[in-house]
Design a protein around this motif. Sequence first.
Motif, PDB file in Angstrom:
ATOM      1  N   GLU A 298       0.827  -1.210   0.000  1.00  0.00           N
ATOM      2  CA  GLU A 298       0.000   0.000   0.000  1.00  0.00           C
ATOM      3  C   GLU A 298       0.857   1.255   0.000  1.00  0.00           C
ATOM      4  N   VAL A 299       2.019   1.179   0.643  1.00  0.00           N
ATOM      5  CA  VAL A 299       2.932   2.323   0.670  1.00  0.00           C
ATOM      6  C   VAL A 299       3.528   2.555  -0.712  1.00  0.00           C
ATOM      7  N   LEU A 327      -0.637   6.715   5.813  1.00  0.00           N
ATOM      8  CA  LEU A 327      -1.534   5.572   5.738  1.00  0.00           C
ATOM      9  C   LEU A 327      -1.834   4.989   7.120  1.00  0.00           C
ATOM     10  N   ARG A 328      -0.841   4.971   7.993  1.00  0.00           N
ATOM     11  CA  ARG A 328      -1.098   4.493   9.362  1.00  0.00           C
ATOM     12  C   ARG A 328      -2.197   5.346  10.016  1.00  0.00           C
ATOM     13  N   PHE A 385      -7.537   0.402  -0.029  1.00  0.00           N
ATOM     14  CA  PHE A 385      -8.311  -0.235   1.035  1.00  0.00           C
ATOM     15  C   PHE A 385      -9.202  -1.295   0.409  1.00  0.00           C
ATOM     16  N   ASP A 386      -9.121  -2.524   0.928  1.00  0.00           N
ATOM     17  CA  ASP A 386      -9.928  -3.601   0.346  1.00  0.00           C
ATOM     18  C   ASP A 386     -10.924  -4.161   1.336  1.00  0.00           C
ATOM     19  N   GLY A 387     -11.319  -3.356   2.305  1.00  0.00           N
ATOM     20  CA  GLY A 387     -12.311  -3.792   3.271  1.00  0.00           C
ATOM     21  C   GLY A 387     -11.768  -4.076   4.648  1.00  0.00           C
ATOM     22  N   GLY A 388     -10.456  -4.110   4.784  1.00  0.00           N
ATOM     23  CA  GLY A 388      -9.849  -4.351   6.087  1.00  0.00           C
ATOM     24  C   GLY A 388      -8.520  -3.642   6.212  1.00  0.00           C
ATOM     25  N   VAL A 389      -8.186  -3.233   7.424  1.00  0.00           N
ATOM     26  CA  VAL A 389      -6.901  -2.584   7.672  1.00  0.00           C
ATOM     27  C   VAL A 389      -5.792  -3.630   7.541  1.00  0.00           C
ATOM     28  N   PRO A 390      -4.761  -3.385   6.731  1.00  0.00           N
ATOM     29  CA  PRO A 390      -3.696  -4.377   6.570  1.00  0.00           C
ATOM     30  C   PRO A 390      -2.968  -4.642   7.887  1.00  0.00           C
TER      31      PRO A 390
END
Length: 461
Positions: A298-299, A327-328, A385-390
Amino acid sequence: MTTIKLHNTKTRTKEDFVPINPDDVRMYVCGPTVYDRAHIGNARPVIVFDVLYRLLRHVYGADHVSYVRNFTDVDDKINARAASAGRPISEITAETTQWFLDDMAAVGALQPSIKGAAHQKAMPRATAYIAEMVAMTEDLIAKGHAYEAEGHVLFRVRSYENYGSLSGRSVDDMIAGARVEVAPYKEDPMDFVLWKPSDADTPGWDSPWGKGRPGWHIECSAMAEALLGSEFDIHGGGNDLTFPHHENEIAQSKCAGHGFARYWMHNEMLQVEGKKMSKSLGNFFTVRDLLDQGVPGEVIRFVMLSTHYRKPMDWTEKKRVEAEKTLRKWYEQVGETKDEVVPQSVVDLLADDLNTHGALTEMHKLSAAGDTDGLRGALTVVGLFDGGVPDWAATQGIDLSAQEARFASVREAAMQSKDFAEVDRIKSALLELGIEVQMSKAGVKLTAPSGFDVARLEGVL
């Protein structure tokens, strides 16, 4: 409905995007030649056109967009790699294809898809479309646009009067300024190969011109026509493909009677710390190198989106650190949110020739305003974002409590002596290593980037 504007390389203007069929918007993007790991520059067009794919799906509906991205699995570079490694070509291409898919999934790229078909069909291998390439080559010969010579089939460039319109150069200028393969069997130095002979050590298929294999350019023309039709909406790729690859695709497809692509889009190249990426400079690295070093996908994606796709992009350590920090914060904000609304302001920016930098700026505003539903929707539409926090953002990260205590002690002593030289030295060293430093009345808070080796703080604290 949102009006999308795209910069068309062919007309050199930003135009309203009007699809041929709004119920099936069609896009073709040139994919990798599979013989090695994808370097960081290879990821840029994948991410750029993934954002466009997501935007088209948002505007026209997920079931009304077809996106094809090919794999070139027959090429002299592949042959050379297989020979040097002493491994079968099929083994090399299967392995590197999967590497590519894994690495691009890590940076948030959706798998391409064709309306009503399986994902695999939207990611064609060139070797599965040899018959279509042979048929197209035969058609070009029959129409006088190609000729056979010594086992080769070459496209007659001067038979297409608009050759050079994409890159904006005349044929004579191209000959003067380009490295053109000179061969005795060519009628003209600019003529390019559609088919070439194969020997016992190289892959080959039967054809009217003997055992051989296709040239690079005919592959994409044949696959695009087979999967998207003789005319489709968008063709994309890096700007290094404008000439000769895309110029040649246009020439052979138009001469075959195809309408081919209406809009041509090209992303600029990538640099590293202000310099062209190259192995000789020691600044060449792959997507997998970054992932293995603990840089989240994601970064990588965020850094890519921070620069408009038609501008040169500079990958820097500073940008990476700032991207992870941002992002955090955003993931912490949206982590508890169950609802999402894609803000029209973000869609409008993306619809303005993929203004991803502007979209990220708007997301900073959503974050500051506490609009978590809007922020979540915006993160989703740009693929962050795909529905959950990585996992990397959901964890507390690396324990630097001992270092925080030592720095706090140094800071406290400085406040007594009024000499802050040592505090400034430590802070500068920490920032240089990518450590986020927060100092307040409550004390010192240090946050390390993912995968950070605490041993690097030896001599700093």
